[in-house]
Design an enzyme around this catalytic site. Structure first.
Site, PDB file in Angstrom:
ATOM      1  N   SER A   1       8.944  87.976 -59.155  1.00 17.56           N
ATOM      2  CA  SER A   1      10.365  88.261 -59.307  1.00 17.56           C
ATOM      3  C   SER A   1      10.752  88.224 -60.789  1.00 17.56           C
ATOM      4  CB  SER A   1      11.178  87.274 -58.462  1.00 17.56           C
ATOM      5  OG  SER A   1      12.500  87.707 -58.306  1.00 17.56           O
TER       6      SER A   1
ATOM      7  N   ASP B   1      12.763  94.939 -49.717  1.00 20.11           N
ATOM      8  CA  ASP B   1      13.199  94.249 -50.935  1.00 20.11           C
ATOM      9  C   ASP B   1      13.980  95.248 -51.785  1.00 20.11           C
ATOM     10  OD1 ASP B   1      13.477  92.895 -53.330  1.00 20.11           O
ATOM     11  OD2 ASP B   1      11.367  92.329 -53.495  1.00 20.11           O
TER      12      ASP B   1
ATOM     13  N   HIS C   1       3.086  79.849 -42.712  1.00 19.11           N
ATOM     14  CA  HIS C   1       2.185  80.071 -41.581  1.00 19.11           C
ATOM     15  C   HIS C   1       2.132  81.499 -41.057  1.00 19.11           C
ATOM     16  CE1 HIS C   1       1.733  75.780 -41.581  1.00 19.11           C
ATOM     17  NE2 HIS C   1       3.014  75.591 -41.377  1.00 19.11           N
TER      18      HIS C   1
END
Length: 321
Positions: free
Chosen positions: A163, A262, A299
């Site tokens: 980012s 995004d 996970h």
């Protein structure tokens, strides 16, 4: 807008609070100790398979500026000389710290056998551009100067970040090329911030995407360029917004990672294309069904794959040529 997210990511996306960046800046949002522990419990944790020594240091900062805090991850059993990665955390230039990306840096150091130096650069708006960039350049210079002491091969020093850290990675590669500074062997741009003009299709459409959105992106640029040129105006430096650079030749090989939902997706894709057109060996990876920051979800299988791919590409990028 409805987003066709990966089924394992969708529940996590619904738990991400819709927070305005201004609330963070103005300290309107605070966490209790219990909430802070719960937040860190949700981040990836990594237990190294081999010994990794961690050393927090202060190194010389830019001229006239304070020292820069760094965290050094040193694999004690790795074969020397080792490659090294200068890592730059995300957080929109205004937030986050070394602890949030501790697991990522630890995993890179352990699995690749590389020294990782994570940089605690100064944050906006208290320190706007070019403060964070100059801290990054000072850290790169320092790492090259102590490479022998750390057991690092000075020809295999890479830079990477996510980012805002991806922005600083791209920017410092431009800066060290133009200054004739230390050599960089590889750049890793993970969901990078690259263009203050915010005109891409993904930026216009994903206004309420999880993880990051156009409102906060616009606020981020105002904070980062505080007291400087207006974001989107004609005078923004390419060292602040690397997409504005006219010349991308002579830069190190690159890995650019983007996520489907995004707002930053399209500027990452365009920058990768421009690097390729400039003769820079560039790998572009787009992960379907993902959103900004998805790789840190502990996970989910897609997040695990993103981290595995990162390790593979970094290992290849830092090998001896």
């Amino acid at each position: 807008m409805r987003y066709n997210l990966d089924p394992e990511l969708a529940p996590w996306a619904s738990m991400i609070p819709d927070v305005e960046l201004s609330q963070v800046i103005n300290r309107e949002i605070t966490l209790t100790p219990e909430e802070e522990r719960a937040f860190h419990a949700k981040l990836p944790h990594y237990t190294p398979e081999h010994p990794v020594n961690i050393d927090d240091r202060e190194i010389p900062g830019p001229e006239g500026a304070p020292p820069v805090k760094v965290r050094v991850y040193l694999p004690s059993a790795a074969q020397r000389p080792m490659p090294a990665l200068l890592y730059l955390h995300g957080g929109g230039f205004v937030t986050s710290d070394l602890a949030v990306f501790d697991a990522r840096c630890m995993e890179i150091a352990d699995r690749i056998g590389a020294v990782v130096v994570s940089v605690d650069y100064r944050l906006a708006p208290e320190t706007p551009f070019p403060g964070a960039l100059e801290d990054t350049y000072a850290s790169l210079t320092w790492l090259h100067s102590v490479a022998g002491q750390l057991g690092v091969d000075g020809e295999r020093i890479a830079i990477g970040g996510d980012s805002a850290g991806g922005n600083l990675t791209a920017a410092v590669c431009l800066l060290t090329r133009d200054r004739g500074g230390p050599k960089v062997c590889f750049q890793f741009l993970d969901v990078p911030v690259l263009d203050d003009r915010m005109t891409t299709k993904s930026m216009r459409e994903f206004v309420d995407a999880p993880g990051w959105n156009g409102r906060n992106n616009a606020a981020m640029w105002r904070y980062y360029l505080k007291d400087g040129p207006t974001p989107g105006g004609p005078d923004v430096s390419p060292y602040a917004a690397p997409m504005r650079a006219d010349d991308l030749t002579g830069l190190p090989p690159a890995l650019v990672v983007v996520c489907e939902f995004d707002p930053l997706r399209d500027e990452g894709i365009e920058y990768a294309q421009r690097l390729t057109h400039a003769g820079v060996a560039t790998e572009l990876v787009l992960y379907p069904g993902t959103f900004h920051g998805a790789s840190v979800i502990a996970h989910a299988e897609i997040a695990k794959k993103m981290r595995e791919d990162m390790i593979f590409s970094l290992r290849r990028g830092m090998r001896r040529r």
